[in-house]
Design a protein around this motif. Structure first.
Motif, PDB file in Angstrom:
ATOM      1  N   LEU A  80      29.169  47.076  38.260  1.00 30.01           N
ATOM      2  CA  LEU A  80      29.564  45.664  38.017  1.00 30.01           C
ATOM      3  C   LEU A  80      28.681  45.010  36.950  1.00 30.01           C
ATOM      4  O   LEU A  80      27.530  45.343  36.893  1.00 30.01           O
ATOM      5  CB  LEU A  80      29.641  44.696  39.236  1.00 30.01           C
ATOM      6  CG  LEU A  80      30.296  45.215  40.573  1.00 30.01           C
ATOM      7  CD1 LEU A  80      30.213  44.147  41.699  1.00 30.01           C
ATOM      8  CD2 LEU A  80      31.908  45.385  40.207  1.00 30.01           C
ATOM      9  N   PRO A  83      29.807  38.314  34.921  1.00 28.42           N
ATOM     10  CA  PRO A  83      30.516  37.534  33.924  1.00 28.42           C
ATOM     11  C   PRO A  83      30.140  36.415  33.212  1.00 28.42           C
ATOM     12  O   PRO A  83      28.914  35.876  33.554  1.00 28.42           O
ATOM     13  CB  PRO A  83      31.727  36.548  35.142  1.00 28.42           C
ATOM     14  CG  PRO A  83      30.826  36.389  36.143  1.00 28.42           C
ATOM     15  CD  PRO A  83      29.795  37.772  36.250  1.00 28.42           C
ATOM     16  N   GLN A  87      33.843  32.425  31.535  1.00 26.65           N
ATOM     17  CA  GLN A  87      35.023  33.549  31.698  1.00 26.65           C
ATOM     18  C   GLN A  87      36.242  32.765  32.010  1.00 26.65           C
ATOM     19  O   GLN A  87      36.307  31.945  32.945  1.00 26.65           O
ATOM     20  CB  GLN A  87      34.487  34.202  32.751  1.00 26.65           C
ATOM     21  CG  GLN A  87      35.234  35.767  32.943  1.00 26.65           C
ATOM     22  CD  GLN A  87      34.575  36.728  32.026  1.00 26.65           C
ATOM     23  OE1 GLN A  87      33.631  36.780  31.769  1.00 26.65           O
ATOM     24  NE2 GLN A  87      35.646  37.211  31.135  1.00 26.65           N
ATOM     25  N   ALA A 122      33.739  36.128  41.212  1.00 22.64           N
ATOM     26  CA  ALA A 122      34.585  36.816  40.004  1.00 22.64           C
ATOM     27  C   ALA A 122      35.544  37.952  40.728  1.00 22.64           C
ATOM     28  O   ALA A 122      35.396  38.475  41.640  1.00 22.64           O
ATOM     29  CB  ALA A 122      33.376  37.630  39.230  1.00 22.64           C
ATOM     30  N   VAL A 124      37.522  41.268  39.698  1.00 23.56           N
ATOM     31  CA  VAL A 124      37.453  42.434  38.970  1.00 23.56           C
ATOM     32  C   VAL A 124      38.846  43.263  38.942  1.00 23.56           C
ATOM     33  O   VAL A 124      39.324  43.649  40.103  1.00 23.56           O
ATOM     34  CB  VAL A 124      36.635  43.677  39.146  1.00 23.56           C
ATOM     35  CG1 VAL A 124      36.507  44.638  38.003  1.00 23.56           C
ATOM     36  CG2 VAL A 124      35.306  42.747  39.201  1.00 23.56           C
ATOM     37  N   ASP A 129      39.770  43.814  33.631  1.00 27.56           N
ATOM     38  CA  ASP A 129      39.232  42.445  33.372  1.00 27.56           C
ATOM     39  C   ASP A 129      38.684  41.574  34.404  1.00 27.56           C
ATOM     40  O   ASP A 129      38.681  41.856  35.521  1.00 27.56           O
ATOM     41  CB  ASP A 129      40.654  41.883  33.131  1.00 27.56           C
ATOM     42  CG  ASP A 129      41.613  42.166  31.834  1.00 27.56           C
ATOM     43  OD1 ASP A 129      40.758  42.734  31.039  1.00 27.56           O
ATOM     44  OD2 ASP A 129      42.859  42.039  31.932  1.00 27.56           O
ATOM     45  N   TYR A 130      37.645  40.814  33.926  1.00 31.32           N
ATOM     46  CA  TYR A 130      37.025  39.963  34.808  1.00 31.32           C
ATOM     47  C   TYR A 130      37.705  38.395  34.651  1.00 31.32           C
ATOM     48  O   TYR A 130      37.675  37.923  33.378  1.00 31.32           O
ATOM     49  CB  TYR A 130      35.507  39.951  34.179  1.00 31.32           C
ATOM     50  CG  TYR A 130      34.753  40.957  34.951  1.00 31.32           C
ATOM     51  CD1 TYR A 130      33.628  40.773  35.803  1.00 31.32           C
ATOM     52  CD2 TYR A 130      35.052  42.229  34.338  1.00 31.32           C
ATOM     53  CE1 TYR A 130      33.180  41.962  36.323  1.00 31.32           C
ATOM     54  CE2 TYR A 130      34.029  43.594  34.795  1.00 31.32           C
ATOM     55  CZ  TYR A 130      33.220  43.180  35.857  1.00 31.32           C
ATOM     56  OH  TYR A 130      32.542  44.348  36.260  1.00 31.32           O
ATOM     57  N   ARG A 131      38.128  38.063  35.644  1.00 29.19           N
ATOM     58  CA  ARG A 131      38.423  36.705  35.744  1.00 29.19           C
ATOM     59  C   ARG A 131      37.735  35.655  37.046  1.00 29.19           C
ATOM     60  O   ARG A 131      37.259  36.443  37.964  1.00 29.19           O
ATOM     61  CB  ARG A 131      39.951  36.428  36.113  1.00 29.19           C
ATOM     62  CG  ARG A 131      40.941  36.931  34.704  1.00 29.19           C
ATOM     63  CD  ARG A 131      40.717  36.516  33.653  1.00 29.19           C
ATOM     64  NE  ARG A 131      41.403  37.035  32.399  1.00 29.19           N
ATOM     65  CZ  ARG A 131      40.864  37.730  31.577  1.00 29.19           C
ATOM     66  NH1 ARG A 131      39.413  38.094  31.577  1.00 29.19           N
ATOM     67  NH2 ARG A 131      41.495  38.359  30.523  1.00 29.19           N
ATOM     68  N   ALA A 441      32.379  42.363  31.365  1.00 27.08           N
ATOM     69  CA  ALA A 441      33.067  41.075  31.298  1.00 27.08           C
ATOM     70  C   ALA A 441      33.212  40.866  29.757  1.00 27.08           C
ATOM     71  O   ALA A 441      32.196  40.792  28.945  1.00 27.08           O
ATOM     72  CB  ALA A 441      32.578  40.235  31.896  1.00 27.08           C
TER      73      ALA A 441
END
Length: 486
Positions: A80, A83, A87, A122, A124, A129-131, A441
């Protein structure tokens, strides 16, 4: 040159009209020179700014391949990354089904009330994509305990979510990671509903905690809490079925609150030091007293065939524990017979050293996947103070492990030190789909808070550009002075 040619050129020169010079010619020349310097300064600052932004952006782009394993299916990443502070959120740009949900205390995972949300998690996505999910001032929100990833990774359930449209409404908020839209459940049941405890394996219902209106004072710590009642919330009908009477909140250990059987028809729930097996009507089939050192292992306690329920037993410091004592605790695995509640041995599985362990589920029906917790620096567990073995404040680091019946231990994810909480999608976990490619990220898309970082960065770029220009000008002056002296 001949004498004749020299005379001709002199005559031509004498016949030419003199150059017309305005009185301010030197002032205009100096002005043009200053303008040229300003243009060069601006260009240099722009180049520095572009490099300062584009370089980390380029380095932070996710790998072009989706997070898959050998057969091309999605998988939990082996690593991992943290972020960015800015983000993008799930609502801005949905990531689709998630593999991992995590939180912590880096600048990207915990903000400040002045500029950002204190509470963040966060997400994944399965394409890397990281949001983010934002929780305003709720800085202790914990992935896998307060916010639960749905079994198929498509939704997250929590009692509050900033930007959901239900910020000031009681109930359970479920955000769809494929659309970014949220739905509210249980609000009609009034104040106190609902905190999620565990998803039913088919994703149609949740076990929730409903808070009572009265307050109970813990005689040992003096902490005032509201009692809690366990209930089953049906997402399709919004029906809420109470399963247990109200009990003091501290009697429910957060890492050991409940676990569903694979068929979703029964669940093991904790009340103090007792585990009850309860069916969906609320009927208790059996109760087992575990004592003060043995606990339900976590939401993933039931084995894949539903015949056994995992427990963990502490060997080490129980109360008045400093950081060293917490770090050297030893946790051994045991079982309860799911039919009778009778204790069963856990021979063969390794002992885990750490502050706490929490079971997430069984990979390939064989390995128990657990999250190991290590203590925060300076942590101290006192008998007369509130404490949570898997709490945000008490934790300094977590590691995702797989425990085998042959005594083996595999590290599935060893995240950065700033990661303190984690949840994993059950469909990937039960299929044993770990060790997939890892992405970092990406800087963009970004929330508006990026300007908090961009403005100082831009000012720094301008200063660097001006300093660079001044150095170049000084070097040129020295060279010119040497030429004139020669």
């Amino acid at each position: 040159m001949t004498e004749r040619l020299r005379d001709v050129l002199a005559e031509v020169g004498d016949s030419m009209p003199p150059a017309r010079l305005t009185p301010d010619v030197w002032r205009r020349g100096r002005r043009a020179r200053r303008r040229s310097r300003l243009l060069r300064s601006g260009a240099a600052a722009l180049v520095v700014l572009v490099v300062a932004v584009a370089l980390p952006w380029g380095l932070s782009r996710p790998y072009p391949l989706p997070l898959t394993v050998g057969d091309g299916g999605p998988a939990v990443p082996a690593r991992l990354s943290l972020p960015w502070m800015w983000q993008a959120t799930v609502q801005m740009d949905p990531p689709g089904p998630a593999s991992v949900l995590f939180g912590g205390d880096s600048i990207g995972l915990r903000g400040t009330d002045l500029l950002d949300s204190e509470g963040k998690l966060a997400v994944v996505g399965r394409d890397g994509d990281y949001r983010m999910l934002l929780y305003a001032g709720w800085d202790t929100v914990a992935a896998g305990e307060n916010a639960l990833l749905a079994p198929d990774g498509t939704r997250v359930a929590q009692s509050f979510l900033q930007g959901s449209g239900f910020d000031n409404v009681d109930g359970l908020t479920i955000v769809d990671l494929t659309t970014g839209r949220s739905t509210q459940h249980g609000a009609r049941h009034g104040t106190g509903c609902c905190e999620p405890l565990a998803w039913v394996p088919d994703g149609t219902s949740l076990l929730v905690a409903v808070s009572g209106l009265s307050e109970v004072v813990d005689q040992r710590t003096g902490i005032i809490r509201q009692p809690e009642r366990l209930a089953l919330l049906d997402l399709a009908t919004d029906a809420l079925l109470p399963l247990r009477d109200f009990t003091p909140a501290q009697a429910i250990r957060t890492a050991s609150r409940a676990a569903f059987a694979p068929d979703g028809q029964t669940m093991a729930v904790t009340e103090g030091s007792t585990v009850h097996l309860v069916d969906r009507s609320g009927r208790v089939r059996w109760s087992a007293e575990l004592g003060d050192r043995t606990y339900l292992a976590g939401t993933g306690a039931f084995t894949s065939d539903g015949t056994r329920i995992a427990t963990v037993t502490l060997d080490g410091c129980l109360d008045e524990c400093d950081e060293a004592a917490l770090a050297t605790r030893r946790w051994s695995l045991g079982f309860l017979d799911a039919a009778t509640g009778r204790p069963l041995p856990g021979a063969g599985f390794p002992v885990v050293t750490g502050q706490a362990v929490r079971a997430l589920g069984w990979a390939n029906g064989r390995e128990l996947v657990v999250l190991r917790y290590e203590p925060e620096r300076g942590a101290y567990k006192a008998r007369d103070r509130g404490w949570n073995d898997t709490g945000w404040y008490e934790t300094g680091h977590v590691t995702l492990l797989a425990l085998g019946p042959d005594g083996s231990t595999r590290t599935l994810i060893d995240p950065p030190d700033d990661v303190l909480t984690m949840d994993v999608a059950q469909d990937l976990l039960t299929a044993g789909r770990f060790g997939g490619p890892s992405s970092t990220a990406a800087m963009f898309p970004a929330r508006g808070v990026i300007w908090v970082a961009a403005v100082p960065l831009g000012c720094l770029a301008v200063v660097v550009g001006l300093v660079a220009l001044a150095v170049v000008a000084a070097v040129r002056r020295r060279r010119r002075a040497r030429r004139n002296a020669a």
